[in-house]
Each structure stands twice: as structure tokens, then as C-alpha cells.
Design a protein around this motif. Structure first.
Motif, PDB file in Angstrom:
ATOM      1  N   ARG A 124       0.840  -1.197   0.000  1.00  0.00           N
ATOM      2  CA  ARG A 124       0.000   0.000   0.000  1.00  0.00           C
ATOM      3  C   ARG A 124       0.874   1.245   0.000  1.00  0.00           C
ATOM      4  O   ARG A 124       0.672   2.190   0.769  1.00  0.00           O
ATOM      5  N   ALA A 125       1.826   1.258  -0.917  1.00  0.00           N
ATOM      6  CA  ALA A 125       2.873   2.275  -0.936  1.00  0.00           C
ATOM      7  C   ALA A 125       2.472   3.534  -1.685  1.00  0.00           C
ATOM      8  O   ALA A 125       3.271   4.467  -1.779  1.00  0.00           O
ATOM      9  N   ALA A 126       1.262   3.576  -2.225  1.00  0.00           N
ATOM     10  CA  ALA A 126       0.813   4.740  -2.988  1.00  0.00           C
ATOM     11  C   ALA A 126      -0.696   4.647  -3.154  1.00  0.00           C
ATOM     12  O   ALA A 126      -1.335   3.679  -2.722  1.00  0.00           O
ATOM     13  N   ARG A 127      -1.245   5.704  -3.788  1.00  0.00           N
ATOM     14  CA  ARG A 127      -2.667   5.666  -4.140  1.00  0.00           C
ATOM     15  C   ARG A 127      -2.897   6.030  -5.602  1.00  0.00           C
ATOM     16  O   ARG A 127      -4.038   6.099  -6.054  1.00  0.00           O
ATOM     17  N   VAL A 128      -1.788   6.273  -6.335  1.00  0.00           N
ATOM     18  CA  VAL A 128      -1.894   6.645  -7.737  1.00  0.00           C
ATOM     19  C   VAL A 128      -0.859   5.883  -8.548  1.00  0.00           C
ATOM     20  O   VAL A 128       0.307   5.784  -8.143  1.00  0.00           O
ATOM     21  N   LEU A 129      -1.269   5.359  -9.683  1.00  0.00           N
ATOM     22  CA  LEU A 129      -0.345   4.758 -10.643  1.00  0.00           C
ATOM     23  C   LEU A 129      -0.110   5.737 -11.780  1.00  0.00           C
ATOM     24  O   LEU A 129      -1.057   6.189 -12.424  1.00  0.00           O
ATOM     25  N   LEU A 130       1.168   6.080 -12.006  1.00  0.00           N
ATOM     26  CA  LEU A 130       1.542   6.826 -13.207  1.00  0.00           C
ATOM     27  C   LEU A 130       1.735   5.796 -14.312  1.00  0.00           C
ATOM     28  O   LEU A 130       2.683   5.006 -14.278  1.00  0.00           O
ATOM     29  N   LEU A 131       0.847   5.803 -15.264  1.00  0.00           N
ATOM     30  CA  LEU A 131       0.840   4.774 -16.300  1.00  0.00           C
ATOM     31  C   LEU A 131       1.426   5.353 -17.586  1.00  0.00           C
ATOM     32  O   LEU A 131       0.797   6.194 -18.246  1.00  0.00           O
ATOM     33  N   ARG A 132       2.632   4.913 -17.925  1.00  0.00           N
ATOM     34  CA  ARG A 132       3.321   5.376 -19.126  1.00  0.00           C
ATOM     35  C   ARG A 132       3.316   4.232 -20.139  1.00  0.00           C
ATOM     36  O   ARG A 132       4.129   3.297 -20.054  1.00  0.00           O
ATOM     37  N   PRO A 133       2.438   4.260 -21.132  1.00  0.00           N
ATOM     38  CA  PRO A 133       2.328   3.130 -22.065  1.00  0.00           C
ATOM     39  C   PRO A 133       3.631   2.753 -22.742  1.00  0.00           C
ATOM     40  O   PRO A 133       3.897   1.565 -22.969  1.00  0.00           O
ATOM     41  N   SER A 134       4.478   3.730 -23.064  1.00  0.00           N
ATOM     42  CA  SER A 134       5.722   3.428 -23.768  1.00  0.00           C
ATOM     43  C   SER A 134       6.711   2.644 -22.917  1.00  0.00           C
ATOM     44  O   SER A 134       7.683   2.096 -23.438  1.00  0.00           O
ATOM     45  N   ALA A 135       6.468   2.553 -21.598  1.00  0.00           N
ATOM     46  CA  ALA A 135       7.370   1.808 -20.718  1.00  0.00           C
ATOM     47  C   ALA A 135       7.048   0.320 -20.676  1.00  0.00           C
ATOM     48  O   ALA A 135       7.816  -0.462 -20.112  1.00  0.00           O
ATOM     49  N   PHE A 136       5.923  -0.090 -21.268  1.00  0.00           N
ATOM     50  CA  PHE A 136       5.495  -1.484 -21.242  1.00  0.00           C
ATOM     51  C   PHE A 136       5.766  -2.150 -22.592  1.00  0.00           C
ATOM     52  O   PHE A 136       5.752  -1.486 -23.626  1.00  0.00           O
ATOM     53  N   PRO A 137       5.987  -3.461 -22.598  1.00  0.00           N
ATOM     54  CA  PRO A 137       6.255  -4.144 -23.866  1.00  0.00           C
ATOM     55  C   PRO A 137       5.055  -4.249 -24.786  1.00  0.00           C
ATOM     56  O   PRO A 137       5.216  -4.481 -25.985  1.00  0.00           O
ATOM     57  N   SER A 138       3.842  -4.094 -24.245  1.00  0.00           N
ATOM     58  CA  SER A 138       2.652  -4.227 -25.088  1.00  0.00           C
ATOM     59  C   SER A 138       1.498  -3.448 -24.485  1.00  0.00           C
ATOM     60  O   SER A 138       1.450  -3.202 -23.275  1.00  0.00           O
ATOM     61  N   LEU A 139       0.538  -3.085 -25.330  1.00  0.00           N
ATOM     62  CA  LEU A 139      -0.648  -2.395 -24.845  1.00  0.00           C
ATOM     63  C   LEU A 139      -1.530  -3.311 -23.996  1.00  0.00           C
ATOM     64  O   LEU A 139      -2.234  -2.841 -23.104  1.00  0.00           O
TER      65      LEU A 139
END
Length: 334
Positions: free
Chosen positions: A223-238
Motif C-alpha cells: 500500500r505504498a501509494a494511491r496513484v499509478l503513473l501509467l506510461r504506455p511506452s514503458a510497457f512491452p505491449s498495450l
């Protein structure tokens, strides 16, 4: 069923700030339909892998869905999605489960030469229609500028991005007294315990960035946060991006989509992902300058709002190939 007959790869030199590179992939099927993808700041090995290995795996191969092309390369995955959705006449946002037609945008402001200059820049953005501002802070440039911005704009929704630069919890506790909505990336990525300790002591939501479901699970467990910064280019696939979105949303987290780098295609994918139902915080596609994009229409905000292209198939943007070729450093075609 797509069958790629031609693969083109372009390495672009982008002329803003410290000159950076981006890599574009163009897939053309036997019917002449094209799909485009982008990898921002690609590692050097990506070029060799595309030329030596992936081309042979892609050319002349039938596939039914982008998930059945497990290349592990974000640019190729994006190009497959763009081609697949264009062939079906549906927007990418709709294909991955997006539900929004427009997005609230945040604008990101980098450290300035003076507090007065920063406040002036905030004023410019507020006058331009932004109701949400994210200020980049670092040790030594944090409490004083945020205090000044808050005094000038008591009702402004304000977030800070710490760039993983902090080790001292007390400095961040002091920032929390200025009514921040989010404290982004306060500590080193692997320091999940410091993130959890901070979230336990501040009113603002702590935001963390994860590049895989495993990294996200570590934060969720503590429970280390309450928000995910989601950067699509950092993942191998959509599809992996969608899985991370689903996990964070199921845990009750807010999600902010971010990804303003590159020549426009990665931004377009960020907007598509930000239309997902769990992406509840303003979208960040504000940097770099618009004139460095090679897509039409350009991807950006108007009066603090970003339109989601739902009337055009695929990524919803065309390529300005004249501008593209002016930026090309090298390319190859198979």
C-alpha cells in the motif's frame, strides 16, 4: 487477417532540448493498409533486433490479433494494434476498452530560474485554460516555489513531480502542507518502503510509476501509494498496459496516464489508454514542443482538454511523411 508484406524502421533525431532519438515502425499489409508504432528513447539493441530477428518473424506471417505477435518491442506492438484496428475500422481507444471522448489535461512546468518566473508561467497556463498544474521539484527547489504558487492560486489543483530524487522524508512532509493533490515519484523506484511510509503520513496521494505488473504488485502489496503513473511506452505491449490499469483500478487506486515524449505516435497511444475507465486523473502529454510532432492532427490539449479521436480508426492520426523524412537519421526496409 493481417499479413505484413513490408516493414520499415526509422530512427529520428528530435530537435528539442538535449537532442534525443525516437524509433518509428511502419507495417504494410498485402492490401496496402499501414500501421505505425513508436518507441521513445529506444535502447541501441532494438534497432539490431528489428533488422536481424523481428523482420523475419513478421514478414508474410498471418496473425489474428496483436497479442499473437509477442515481439516484446513496444513500437512493433503499437504498429500491430494500429494496423489491426485500421483494418477493422475502429479507433484504438475503443478497441482496448476506452470509454471517454475527452480528457482533462495537466500541464507540466520544469524548474525555473526564479520563483517569480515560475509563478508567471503558472499564470500563463491558468489563463490558457488549465485547471491542473504539475510542477517539477527537486531538493533545493521545492518548498519555496510551491508556497509561492499556492499563495498566488489558492484554489488551483496542484501536483508535484519529484523525479525519484528524494531521500529525506521530512522535505516531502513539508510540501504536503500546501494542499497538493499528488506527490509523484518521490523516491527511487525500488524503495517501496519509503513510498509506503510517506503515503502513511501525508494527505496527498503518492504516485508511483511501474513498468511491469510485477513492479506494480510490490507497491500494491505494501500500500505504498494511491496513484499509478501509467506510461504506455514503458510497457512491452498495450495488453500489458491494460492489465496494469485493471490491477490498479481493482485496488482502488487513481491512475494518471503520462507520455509526452517522442514524435507524436506514443502520445496518441497515451491518449487512447487515458480513455480507459480507471484513468481518473488528468492526462499528461504536454512535452516536448508541439512543433516536433510528425502526426496530424497534433496530439495536445486545447484549453486544458484533450480530444480522444473516436471518429478515425487506429491511433486516429496521420503521418506527415515530408516532416518525417526531414528528421530521419537512418532507416531500413524489409
Amino acid at each position: 487477417m493481417p499479413r505484413v508484406r513490408e516493414l520499415e524502421v526509422f530512427r529520428l533525431l528530435l530537435p528539442y532540448g538535449r537532442k534525443s532519438e525516437t524509433l518509428l515502425v511502419k507495417l504494410t499489409d498485402h492490401g496496402g493498409m499501414t500501421g505505425w508504432g513508436e518507441a521513445t528513447s529506444p535502447p541501441a539493441k532494438t534497432w539490431a533486433k528489428l533488422e536481424e530477428t523481428l523482420a523475419a518473424q513478421l514478414i508474410g506471417v498471418d496473425w489474428e490479433h496483436p497479442d499473437t505477435v509477442p515481439t516484446g518491442e513496444p513500437a512493433v506492438d503499437m504498429a500491430c494494434w494500429d494496423l489491426w484496428t485500421r483494418m477493422r475500422g475502429v479507433p484504438l481507444a475503443e478497441a482496448i476498452g476506452g470509454t471517454r471522448t475527452s480528457l482533462v489535461a495537466t500541464v507540466r512546468l520544469t524548474p525555473d530560474s526564479s520563483v517569480e518566473s515560475l509563478v508567471s508561467r503558472v499564470n500563463q497556463q491558468v489563463c490558457a485554460g488549465y485547471g491542473h498544474v504539475t510542477v517539477d521539484v527537486r531538493p533545493g527547489w521545492d518548498v519555496e516555489p510551491i508556497r509561492a504558487v499556492r499563495q498566488a492560486y489558492p484554489a488551483l489543483t496542484l501536483a508535484v513531480d519529484c523525479g525519484n530524487a528524494y531521500t529525506d522524508l521530512d522535505q516531502l512532509l513539508a510540501l504536503d502542507s500546501y494542499g497538493l493533490e499528488v506527490i509523484e515519484r518521490p523516491f527511487a523506484v525500488a524503495d517501496t518502503y519509503s513510498h509506503a511510509s510517506l503515503q502513511d503520513q501525508v494527505t496527498a496521494s503518492v504516485a508511483v510509476e511501474a513498468g511491469s505488473s510485477a513492479e506494480l504488485d510490490d507497491y500494491l502489496t505494501l500500500r505504498a501509494a494511491r496513484v499509478l503513473l501509467l506510461r504506455p511506452s514503458a510497457f512491452p505491449s498495450l495488453s500489458e498496459v491494460r492489465r496494469a490499469h485493471d490491477r490498479a483500478a481493482a485496488a482502488g487506486w487513481d491512475i494518471q496516464c503520462t507520455g509526452g515524449q517522442g514524435a507524436g505516435l506514443a502520445r496518441a497511444a497515451t491518449v487512447a489508454v487515458a480513455s480507459l475507465p480507471g484513468c481518473t486523473l488528468p492526462c499528461d502529454v504536454t512535452q516536448p514542443p508541439r512543433q516536433n510532432q510528425i502526426v496530424t492532427p497534433i496530439v495536445g490539449a486545447n484549453a486544458g482538454v484533450i480530444a480522444v479521436p473516436l471518429t478515425q480508426p487506429g491511433l486516429g492520426h496521420d503521418i506527415d511523411e515530408t516532416r518525417l523524412h526531414r528528421m530521419v537519421k537512418e532507416s531500413f526496409r524489409v
